[in-house]
Write an enzyme that holds these catalytic residues in place. Structure first.
Site, PDB file in Angstrom:
ATOM      1  N   ASP A  78       0.908  -0.980   0.052  1.00  0.00           N
ATOM      2  CA  ASP A  78       0.021   0.070  -0.072  1.00  0.00           C
ATOM      3  C   ASP A  78       0.999   1.171  -0.019  1.00  0.00           C
ATOM      4  OD1 ASP A  78      -1.483   2.219   0.664  1.00  0.00           O
ATOM      5  OD2 ASP A  78      -2.711   1.238   2.290  1.00  0.00           O
ATOM      6  N   VAL A  79       0.881   2.050  -1.058  1.00  0.00           N
ATOM      7  CA  VAL A  79       1.730   3.332  -1.132  1.00  0.00           C
ATOM      8  C   VAL A  79       1.717   4.041  -0.168  1.00  0.00           C
ATOM      9  CG1 VAL A  79       2.338   2.476  -3.558  1.00  0.00           C
ATOM     10  CG2 VAL A  79       0.625   4.213  -3.080  1.00  0.00           C
ATOM     11  N   TYR A 170     -13.079  15.318 -13.177  1.00  0.00           N
ATOM     12  CA  TYR A 170     -11.682  14.729 -12.857  1.00  0.00           C
ATOM     13  C   TYR A 170     -11.319  15.701 -11.774  1.00  0.00           C
ATOM     14  CZ  TYR A 170      -7.441  12.211 -14.044  1.00  0.00           C
ATOM     15  OH  TYR A 170      -6.426  11.386 -14.045  1.00  0.00           O
ATOM     16  N   LYS A 177      -2.478  14.926 -10.921  1.00  0.00           N
ATOM     17  CA  LYS A 177      -1.777  14.828 -11.890  1.00  0.00           C
ATOM     18  C   LYS A 177      -0.811  15.750 -12.081  1.00  0.00           C
ATOM     19  CE  LYS A 177      -3.239  10.250 -12.790  1.00  0.00           C
ATOM     20  NZ  LYS A 177      -2.445   9.304 -12.540  1.00  0.00           N
TER      21      LYS A 177
HETATM   22  P1  NAP Z   1      -6.936   0.550 -12.445  1.00  0.00           P
HETATM   23  O1  NAP Z   1      -6.745  -0.925 -12.934  1.00  0.00           O
HETATM   24  O2  NAP Z   1      -7.983   0.490 -11.308  1.00  0.00           O
HETATM   25  O3  NAP Z   1      -5.335   0.547 -11.504  1.00  0.00           O
HETATM   26  C1  NAP Z   1      -5.174   1.526 -10.532  1.00  0.00           C
HETATM   27  C2  NAP Z   1      -4.328   0.833  -9.339  1.00  0.00           C
HETATM   28  O4  NAP Z   1      -3.810   1.767  -8.470  1.00  0.00           O
HETATM   29  C3  NAP Z   1      -5.069  -0.205  -8.847  1.00  0.00           C
HETATM   30  O5  NAP Z   1      -4.266  -1.410  -8.931  1.00  0.00           O
HETATM   31  C4  NAP Z   1      -5.243   0.150  -7.444  1.00  0.00           C
HETATM   32  O6  NAP Z   1      -5.090  -0.905  -6.635  1.00  0.00           O
HETATM   33  C5  NAP Z   1      -4.137   0.874  -7.157  1.00  0.00           C
HETATM   34  N1  NAP Z   1      -4.149   1.695  -6.142  1.00  0.00           N
HETATM   35  C6  NAP Z   1      -4.909   2.635  -5.595  1.00  0.00           C
HETATM   36  N2  NAP Z   1      -4.535   3.001  -4.353  1.00  0.00           N
HETATM   37  C7  NAP Z   1      -3.410   2.476  -3.829  1.00  0.00           C
HETATM   38  C8  NAP Z   1      -2.649   2.267  -2.902  1.00  0.00           C
HETATM   39  N3  NAP Z   1      -2.700   3.066  -1.763  1.00  0.00           N
HETATM   40  N4  NAP Z   1      -1.331   1.385  -2.986  1.00  0.00           N
HETATM   41  C9  NAP Z   1      -1.184   0.755  -3.893  1.00  0.00           C
HETATM   42  N5  NAP Z   1      -1.963   0.792  -5.126  1.00  0.00           N
HETATM   43  C10 NAP Z   1      -2.941   1.404  -4.945  1.00  0.00           C
HETATM   44  O7  NAP Z   1      -6.965   1.728 -13.339  1.00  0.00           O
HETATM   45  P2  NAP Z   1      -5.987   2.175 -14.442  1.00  0.00           P
HETATM   46  O8  NAP Z   1      -6.845   2.978 -15.324  1.00  0.00           O
HETATM   47  O9  NAP Z   1      -5.244   1.133 -15.104  1.00  0.00           O
HETATM   48  O10 NAP Z   1      -4.918   3.308 -13.619  1.00  0.00           O
HETATM   49  C11 NAP Z   1      -3.548   3.098 -13.683  1.00  0.00           C
HETATM   50  C12 NAP Z   1      -3.059   4.428 -13.842  1.00  0.00           C
HETATM   51  O11 NAP Z   1      -3.370   4.904 -15.260  1.00  0.00           O
HETATM   52  C13 NAP Z   1      -3.583   5.363 -12.759  1.00  0.00           C
HETATM   53  O12 NAP Z   1      -2.277   6.164 -12.487  1.00  0.00           O
HETATM   54  C14 NAP Z   1      -4.608   6.206 -13.768  1.00  0.00           C
HETATM   55  O13 NAP Z   1      -4.707   7.549 -13.387  1.00  0.00           O
HETATM   56  C15 NAP Z   1      -3.724   6.210 -15.016  1.00  0.00           C
HETATM   57  N6  NAP Z   1      -4.689   6.698 -16.181  1.00  0.00           N
HETATM   58  C16 NAP Z   1      -5.784   5.972 -16.708  1.00  0.00           C
HETATM   59  C17 NAP Z   1      -6.413   6.381 -17.531  1.00  0.00           C
HETATM   60  C18 NAP Z   1      -7.733   5.829 -18.071  1.00  0.00           C
HETATM   61  O14 NAP Z   1      -8.542   6.172 -18.492  1.00  0.00           O
HETATM   62  N7  NAP Z   1      -7.792   4.509 -17.207  1.00  0.00           N
HETATM   63  C19 NAP Z   1      -6.046   7.250 -18.739  1.00  0.00           C
HETATM   64  C20 NAP Z   1      -4.903   8.145 -18.034  1.00  0.00           C
HETATM   65  C21 NAP Z   1      -4.141   7.676 -16.914  1.00  0.00           C
HETATM   66  P3  NAP Z   1      -6.905  -1.149  -5.956  1.00  0.00           P
HETATM   67  O15 NAP Z   1      -7.737  -1.514  -6.869  1.00  0.00           O
HETATM   68  O16 NAP Z   1      -6.479  -2.000  -4.621  1.00  0.00           O
HETATM   69  O17 NAP Z   1      -7.119   0.453  -5.305  1.00  0.00           O
END
Ligand code: NAP
Length: 270
Positions: A78-79, A170, A177
């Protein structure tokens, strides 16, 4: 007009990362951007370690990691907890010895902060979003530095256009971000002399667990698809290929940059 589709053979393999070792943070399930990046890096020959947040996600990450060739160490992290970050890199030191790259795909904000007016953001909501989504990159980079500096290395963090432009709902995540992207530049300056590069990828919207927490996310997908020059949404494999490029020797001259992988959406004024 014909609908633009992705070019064929976009997923290719190479031995560019053979013998390289990396850690990926943020795999929640098979739809996670982190998992798409992991499959791509593995297909180029990298050995990967993963973290999961608590026992709830261990099984899912374990199952996915077993589909990759070779052994993938898994660590709980957990970060928000300094001691867990410290323990991950201690274990990684004995499992891997050195590290070539780190992939940061972690973001979190309370659901109620991702709807309505940004002006309503609570102090606690602001702190949580910034702690998990931005400070974590600094904490992880610091913990990884002794392993990355052995042979030089590369860090990539995932970000979104909401850092720079106002995207409805957002909200506080846009502020976090913006902080993350600034962190990419400051860390690049700190770590450059050790031949450690730090870059960000600003991905267009992708339907993942985290994204579905943003109110009106489907509208966001539609508006990106309609307005982007390529007339479609980005695919995870395209984000993954960009991560591979930045993490591999192909990106050796690039640090402190934010690379947009968004089908061109960002350049449009209307
Ligand atoms: P995702 O599959 O839900 O991944 C987000 C990850 O962050 C999950 O594994 C989540 O774990 C983890 N996380 C949250 N709180 C945490 C904590 N305290 N310690 C450790 N891990 C934690 O969604 P994703 O869209 O692939 O997101 C990945 C990255 O891409 C993020 O930085 C997001 O902002 C970025 N991004 C996403 C999009 C989009 O449209 N999807 C677009 C641009 C950028 P839990 O499930 O346990 O919370």
């Amino acid at each position: 007009m014909t609908e633009n589709t992705m070019t064929e053979n976009v997923q290719f393999t190479s031995g560019f990362l053979k013998g390289k070792k990396g850690i990926v943070l943020g795999v929640a399930n098979k739809r996670s951007i982190a998992w798409g990046i992991s499959k791509c890096l593995s297909s180029h020959g990298a050995q990967l370690a993963f973290t999961y947040q608590g026992e709830r996600l261990k099984e899912s990450v374990e199952e996915l990691s077993k589909t990759l060739p070779g052994e993938s160490p898994l660590y709980s992290c957990d970060v928000a907890k300094d001691e867990e970050i410290k323990s991950v890199f201690e274990k990684l030191g004995s499992d891997f010895g050195s590290l070539d790259f780190l992939v940061h795909c972690i973001a979190f904000a309370k659901k109620e902060e991702l709807a309505g007016r940004t002006i309503e953001t609570s102090r606690e909501g602001f702190q949580i979003a910034h702690d998990i989504s931005s400070y974590s990159l600094i904490a992880l980079a610091k913990a990884a530095e002794p392993l990355l500096e052995k042979n030089g290395g590369s860090i990539v963090a995932l970000t979104y256009l909401g850092a720079d432009k106002v995207i409805p709902n957002y909200n506080v995540m846009g502020l976090a971000k913006a902080s993350l992207e600034s962190g990419v530049r400051y860390l690049a300056a700190d770590l450059g002399p050790k031949n450690i590069r730090v870059n960000g990828i600003s991905a267009g919207p992708v339907n993942t667990l985290a994204a579905r927490g943003i109110a009106g996310f489907t509208t966001m997908l539609d508006s990106h698809r309609n307005r982007a020059p390529l007339k479609r949404n980005v695919e995870i494999v395209e984000v993954a290929n960009a991560a591979f490029f930045l993490l591999s020797p192909l990106g050796s001259g690039i640090t402190g940059e934010i690379l947009y992988v968004d089908c061109g959406y960002r350049i449009m004024g209307a």
